[in-house]
Motif scaffolding. Sequence first.
Motif, PDB file in Angstrom:
ATOM      1  N   UNK A 138       0.538  -1.316   0.347  1.00 28.47           N
ATOM      2  CA  UNK A 138       0.013   0.075  -0.290  1.00 28.47           C
ATOM      3  C   UNK A 138       0.886   1.186   0.210  1.00 28.47           C
ATOM      4  N   UNK A 139       1.938   0.886   1.038  1.00 25.05           N
ATOM      5  CA  UNK A 139       2.882   2.206   0.476  1.00 25.05           C
ATOM      6  C   UNK A 139       3.862   2.451  -0.867  1.00 25.05           C
ATOM      7  N   UNK A 140       3.462   1.971  -1.851  1.00 34.08           N
ATOM      8  CA  UNK A 140       4.551   1.600  -2.412  1.00 34.08           C
ATOM      9  C   UNK A 140       3.381   2.056  -3.633  1.00 34.08           C
ATOM     10  N   UNK A 141       2.113   1.646  -3.170  1.00 36.25           N
ATOM     11  CA  UNK A 141       0.773   2.313  -4.535  1.00 36.25           C
ATOM     12  C   UNK A 141       0.692   3.577  -4.170  1.00 36.25           C
ATOM     13  N   UNK A 142       0.547   4.154  -2.895  1.00 37.92           N
ATOM     14  CA  UNK A 142       0.225   5.126  -2.542  1.00 37.92           C
ATOM     15  C   UNK A 142       0.820   6.639  -3.752  1.00 37.92           C
ATOM     16  N   UNK A 143       1.848   5.843  -3.933  1.00 40.86           N
ATOM     17  CA  UNK A 143       3.195   7.203  -4.179  1.00 40.86           C
ATOM     18  C   UNK A 143       2.500   7.218  -6.120  1.00 40.86           C
ATOM     19  N   UNK A 144       1.539   6.233  -6.891  1.00 41.51           N
ATOM     20  CA  UNK A 144       1.025   6.118  -7.802  1.00 41.51           C
ATOM     21  C   UNK A 144      -0.547   6.746  -7.358  1.00 41.51           C
ATOM     22  N   UNK A 145      -1.153   6.215  -6.727  1.00 45.56           N
ATOM     23  CA  UNK A 145      -2.119   7.012  -6.753  1.00 45.56           C
ATOM     24  C   UNK A 145      -2.200   8.563  -5.624  1.00 45.56           C
ATOM     25  N   UNK A 147       0.213  10.418  -6.655  1.00 47.96           N
ATOM     26  CA  UNK A 147       0.298  11.429  -7.977  1.00 47.96           C
ATOM     27  C   UNK A 147      -0.370  11.870  -9.557  1.00 47.96           C
ATOM     28  N   UNK A 148      -1.566  10.684  -8.637  1.00 51.62           N
ATOM     29  CA  UNK A 148      -2.791  10.172  -9.796  1.00 51.62           C
ATOM     30  C   UNK A 148      -4.011  11.826  -9.655  1.00 51.62           C
ATOM     31  N   UNK A 149      -4.041  11.860  -8.014  1.00 54.19           N
ATOM     32  CA  UNK A 149      -5.022  12.498  -7.474  1.00 54.19           C
ATOM     33  C   UNK A 149      -4.342  13.749  -7.532  1.00 54.19           C
ATOM     34  N   UNK A 150      -3.294  14.804  -8.045  1.00 51.64           N
ATOM     35  CA  UNK A 150      -2.730  15.236  -8.454  1.00 51.64           C
ATOM     36  C   UNK A 150      -2.920  15.868  -9.293  1.00 51.64           C
ATOM     37  N   UNK A 151      -2.777  15.161 -10.514  1.00 48.87           N
ATOM     38  CA  UNK A 151      -2.744  15.082 -12.130  1.00 48.87           C
ATOM     39  C   UNK A 151      -4.350  15.430 -11.790  1.00 48.87           C
ATOM     40  N   UNK A 196      -2.044   8.897 -21.177  1.00 44.70           N
ATOM     41  CA  UNK A 196      -3.241   8.634 -21.422  1.00 44.70           C
ATOM     42  C   UNK A 196      -2.598   6.887 -20.708  1.00 44.70           C
ATOM     43  N   UNK A 197      -0.984   6.757 -20.881  1.00 44.71           N
ATOM     44  CA  UNK A 197      -0.873   5.448 -20.135  1.00 44.71           C
ATOM     45  C   UNK A 197      -0.868   5.339 -18.663  1.00 44.71           C
ATOM     46  N   UNK A 198       0.471   7.056 -18.376  1.00 46.89           N
ATOM     47  CA  UNK A 198       0.779   6.874 -17.315  1.00 46.89           C
ATOM     48  C   UNK A 198      -0.963   6.931 -16.427  1.00 46.89           C
ATOM     49  N   UNK A 199      -1.880   7.937 -17.107  1.00 47.14           N
ATOM     50  CA  UNK A 199      -2.809   8.247 -16.129  1.00 47.14           C
ATOM     51  C   UNK A 199      -3.249   7.053 -15.555  1.00 47.14           C
ATOM     52  N   UNK A 200      -3.924   6.618 -16.732  1.00 42.25           N
ATOM     53  CA  UNK A 200      -4.783   4.460 -16.858  1.00 42.25           C
ATOM     54  C   UNK A 200      -3.460   3.917 -15.536  1.00 42.25           C
ATOM     55  N   UNK A 201      -2.648   4.004 -15.521  1.00 44.06           N
ATOM     56  CA  UNK A 201      -1.932   3.447 -14.838  1.00 44.06           C
ATOM     57  C   UNK A 201      -1.739   3.255 -12.804  1.00 44.06           C
ATOM     58  N   UNK A 202      -0.990   4.882 -13.248  1.00 45.96           N
ATOM     59  CA  UNK A 202      -1.001   5.595 -11.901  1.00 45.96           C
ATOM     60  C   UNK A 202      -2.769   5.409 -11.156  1.00 45.96           C
ATOM     61  N   UNK A 203      -3.404   5.511 -11.725  1.00 43.32           N
ATOM     62  CA  UNK A 203      -5.288   6.114 -10.950  1.00 43.32           C
ATOM     63  C   UNK A 203      -6.120   4.124 -11.257  1.00 43.32           C
ATOM     64  N   UNK A 204      -4.868   3.379 -11.557  1.00 45.65           N
ATOM     65  CA  UNK A 204      -6.585   1.697 -11.569  1.00 45.65           C
ATOM     66  C   UNK A 204      -4.633   1.015 -10.301  1.00 45.65           C
ATOM     67  N   UNK A 205      -3.766   1.326 -10.564  1.00 39.44           N
ATOM     68  CA  UNK A 205      -2.927   0.391  -9.332  1.00 39.44           C
ATOM     69  C   UNK A 205      -2.929   0.086  -8.535  1.00 39.44           C
ATOM     70  N   UNK A 206      -3.481   0.710  -7.714  1.00 44.44           N
ATOM     71  CA  UNK A 206      -4.666  -0.146  -6.218  1.00 44.44           C
ATOM     72  C   UNK A 206      -5.276  -1.482  -6.883  1.00 44.44           C
TER      73      UNK A 206
END
Lengths: 263, 148
Positions: A138-145, A147-151, A196-206
Amino acid sequence: MNFVRLFAVSYCSVLGCVFATRHLDQLRYLKLISPIEKPSRMFGLWKVPRLSSIQFNLVGFGFLAALVLVVCGSYARMASLVAVALYFLYFAQIRTLGYISRKSNLIPQFLFVLAMVPATGRALNVISPMWPILLLKILLIQIYASAAYSKLANSGFKWGGASHMAKTLVVRHMTYDIPLAFRVAKYPWICALLGSIVLIHQITFPIVLFATRLEPAYVIVAFLFHLSSIFLMRVNYLIYQGPAYLIFAVIPFGQHFLTSAVR
Amino acid sequence: VIEAAVLTVLVVLPTWIATIRQTNEWPFGSYPMFSKSFHKKRLTVYRIAYEDKSGRLIWWKPHYYKLSSIFGGEVKRCLKMPAPDRDEALDKVFGSIEHCLIDDPSAVNALSVCVVMRQSRQDGNGNWQLLNATIVRRPITKTVDAPR
């Protein structure tokens, strides 16, 4: 199988090697920057004292020794806690260094969790609870989440379009001379694809927390994302965040190669 | 269960508080890099360069590459200040730039430091054009005792 211990050993080994190879570069940066910049504040609140070069070396040695103790299993949890304290003292001095700023944030978080979990200090053949592994993921994945939130909060879904990515690449080229980024910015379809790949990846990583079968695919995309960030943007997360990815390897590796050996 | 819940709150919650507030409380922070929209047609960055003996303008590319953009950002911030504060703040930034430039073996021939406003705009065919304008130029005043 004690997957927590297995992760502690592998994470601290790799982190220790990375740290040892980077220390001299970090020391040089400290010498350059110390007359003109104050150390960062811990939690944004508490001042961290400025260290001299000798103190910096000693703290660095202490940090490395603490990681070695975690690997060896002697007072592993205490050593992990000491490593957290020394992390703040050491890394606060050089937080503006390109490959440290934000990229080392996971180190104290991971070491703190390892220090709090009794399984860190137990033998490999003891069965460990799985929640610490889940928490570290969760700690690792929340970095991407995050970043997605900020975007999404700052730009919405437009962030994933060609225009935003092209402008970002042009700005990076203007700042750091990255001809490849400038070339890529001329192709809207590549920019749209990347964005789009970056955004989809970061949003859906959890999702991987619930669908573990998707883990390899998401981890591979994350690595490709960080590699492209290095070449297109001069942003390198792999040096200090890279070892954290072992959290995704520890269960499959342990199950396939070590389960019979540790019985 | 309690142990897991307490630990989760301790390490997960601060990152989300920082993310929602868009702050950076190291080691918990948001990750807002490259997230903001570009509203202006021209993209602008401030970049550090130096002039050598022949008067050539050379981009400063330090080993610690982020320094160039850190100082560029600081100059941009200073230029927005009112006049008396601005001069003092600029002096401080240029002192820092000089300190780092003197230490850089690749900038051994530097005689003056320049801040260049780099802009880019897209023409009708979608090609990007880069425009450079030197906005501040200061001679290097510090002397170096040891060979650079």
